[in-house]
Motif scaffolding. Structure first.
Motif, short mmCIF file in Angstrom:
data_model
loop_
_atom_site.label_atom_id
_atom_site.label_comp_id
_atom_site.label_asym_id
_atom_site.label_seq_id
_atom_site.Cartn_x
_atom_site.Cartn_y
_atom_site.Cartn_z
N ARG A 166 48.46 53.22 32.13
CA ARG A 166 47.14 53.95 31.83
C ARG A 166 46.43 53.77 30.35
N LEU A 219 45.42 50.34 29.75
CA LEU A 219 43.77 50.06 30.12
C LEU A 219 43.19 50.78 29.04
N LEU A 242 39.11 43.91 37.76
CA LEU A 242 40.42 43.51 38.16
C LEU A 242 40.40 43.26 39.89
N THR A 246 43.28 43.48 43.20
CA THR A 246 44.59 44.00 43.45
C THR A 246 44.43 44.34 45.06
N ASN A 298 48.73 49.91 43.35
CA ASN A 298 47.59 48.91 42.98
C ASN A 298 46.35 49.73 43.44
N ALA A 299 45.43 49.43 44.10
CA ALA A 299 44.19 50.17 44.43
C ALA A 299 44.06 51.71 44.38
N TYR A 311 46.07 53.66 42.77
CA TYR A 311 46.23 53.98 41.69
C TYR A 311 45.25 53.79 40.57
N TYR A 312 44.49 52.66 40.68
CA TYR A 312 43.21 52.43 39.92
C TYR A 312 42.21 53.20 40.23
N GLU A 313 42.18 53.76 41.55
CA GLU A 313 40.94 54.72 41.87
C GLU A 313 41.04 55.92 41.06
N LEU A 357 42.28 56.24 38.28
CA LEU A 357 41.99 55.98 36.64
C LEU A 357 40.56 55.88 36.50
N PHE A 409 38.54 53.50 38.44
CA PHE A 409 37.96 52.30 38.92
C PHE A 409 37.54 52.42 40.33
N ARG A 433 35.68 49.38 36.29
CA ARG A 433 35.56 50.44 35.83
C ARG A 433 34.38 50.54 34.74
#
Length: 332
Positions: free
Chosen positions: A100, A103, A120, A122, A129-130, A132-134, A136, A138, A172
């Motif tokens: 985090r 990023l 990114l 993923t 991956n996806a 986790y990024y969601e 954050l 994304f 994002r």
């Protein structure tokens, strides 16, 4: 293990590139438990590839308290956004918000470069991956939203066989730091040997370190001089009477704890008759105590050699304006 508060983000050095490969190998091992042995066994980015990112100024590491890399991120601009090519955290340092923080650091650099977001690619179903990024911020891009550069990246990944498992492209939008205008006053403290007192602060949001003279915001009803003397006592315990009633104005634009602080600050000077007077920091608030990493009396000639940024960058010029008869005025 090192605590998260010791984490620091900085550019990778050439000598550290093999360590980034080791981080990648360790981070990839978790794919084996998901039946993705080919990904676990995949070789990390080559040294010349990592060097290319490093030379472009877009290879950053998060380090432990010994300043050893334990996570890294590499990126490059693609179609107006900063594309995250890889962000990996060593498993021994997982769950410490290092990804985090990296990023967020990339966010800042993308903003400075005039880019509009982070992108990114993923794996869809890998938990770190996806999903986790969601969390954050994304979102998955539809096929119609893919730019030419992202289409090219996805095609290359398909050629490498990565599409054996579901894969998506995500984006994002940049989080532009909130801008705050805060009148402030600071004090350039000089000891009897012309050393300058600097405090080293650790940003709570990303662990970045910076050096800065004592000082802070001017409270309601205070004059700049009164504020400078009060801040000096609170942050250092030094004699406020040493602050001379003469200042220069300095335009500031600095980021701290996810916010952008702008405005003109009053810089004063204080002279002390002893070498390296000791500091008493009991006047700091708890959050300030946690963020203040250390302090040092630094020779003016060593400012440029400090390993962390000095704020304001034109500090030596400010010093010359306040003390025009000092040895720094002969540096040319």
């Amino acid at each position: 293990m090192p605590e998260t508060r010791h984490m620091r983000i900085r550019p990778a050095t050439p000598a550290e590139l093999p360590a980034l490969q080791d981080i990648e190998r360790a981070a990839g091992a978790g794919f084996r438990d998901l039946g993705m042995a080919a990904i676990a066994d995949d070789e990390p980015p080559a040294l010349d590839t990592l060097e290319r990112y490093r030379r472009s100024g877009r290879a950053w590491v998060a380090t432990d308290e010994q300043d050893r890399p334990v996570a890294y991120l590499i990126a490059e601009p693609v179609d107006g956004a900063l594309h995250i090519e890889q962000v990996s955290v060593h498993p021994d340092f997982a769950h410490r918000r290092l990804g985090r923080a990296l990023l967020a650091h990339a966010d800042d650099h993308a903003h400075e470069d005039g880019l509009t977001g982070l992108t990114l690619t993923t794996f869809t179903d890998v938990p770190w991956n996806a999903p986790y990024y969601e969390r954050l911020g994304f979102r998955v891009l539809s096929e119609a939203e893919l730019t030419p550069g992202l289409r090219k990246i996805r095609a290359h990944e398909a050629d490498l066989g990565l599409d054996t498992w579901p894969r998506v492209c995500m984006r994002r939008e940049l989080t532009v730091p909130e801008s705050t205008h805060r009148p402030a006053a600071r004090v350039l403290c000089l000891d009897s040997a012309h050393r300058l007192l600097l405090l080293r602060w650790r940003d709570p949001s990303d662990g970045a370190l910076l050096w800065e003279p004592p000082g802070g915001g001017i409270e309601s009803g205070e004059t700049p001089l009164t504020a400078a003397r009060r801040e000096l006592v609170e942050e250092t315990g030094l004699d406020p009477a040493a602050v001379l009633d003469r200042s220069v104005l300095v335009d500031r634009d600095v980021r701290w704890n996810g916010k952008r602080y702008t405005g003109t600050e009053h810089f004063f000077v204080a002279r002390f008759t002893e070498e390296r007077p000791p500091l008493v920091r009991t006047g700091l608030l708890p959050d300030e105590q946690a963020s203040l990493d250390t302090y040092a009396w630094i020779a003016w000639s060593d400012l440029a050699a400090l390993p962390h940024p000095v704020e304001p960058p034109q500090l030596l010029t400010v010093l010359g304006a306040l003390v025009p008869d000092g040895p720094w005025c002969d540096r040319a």
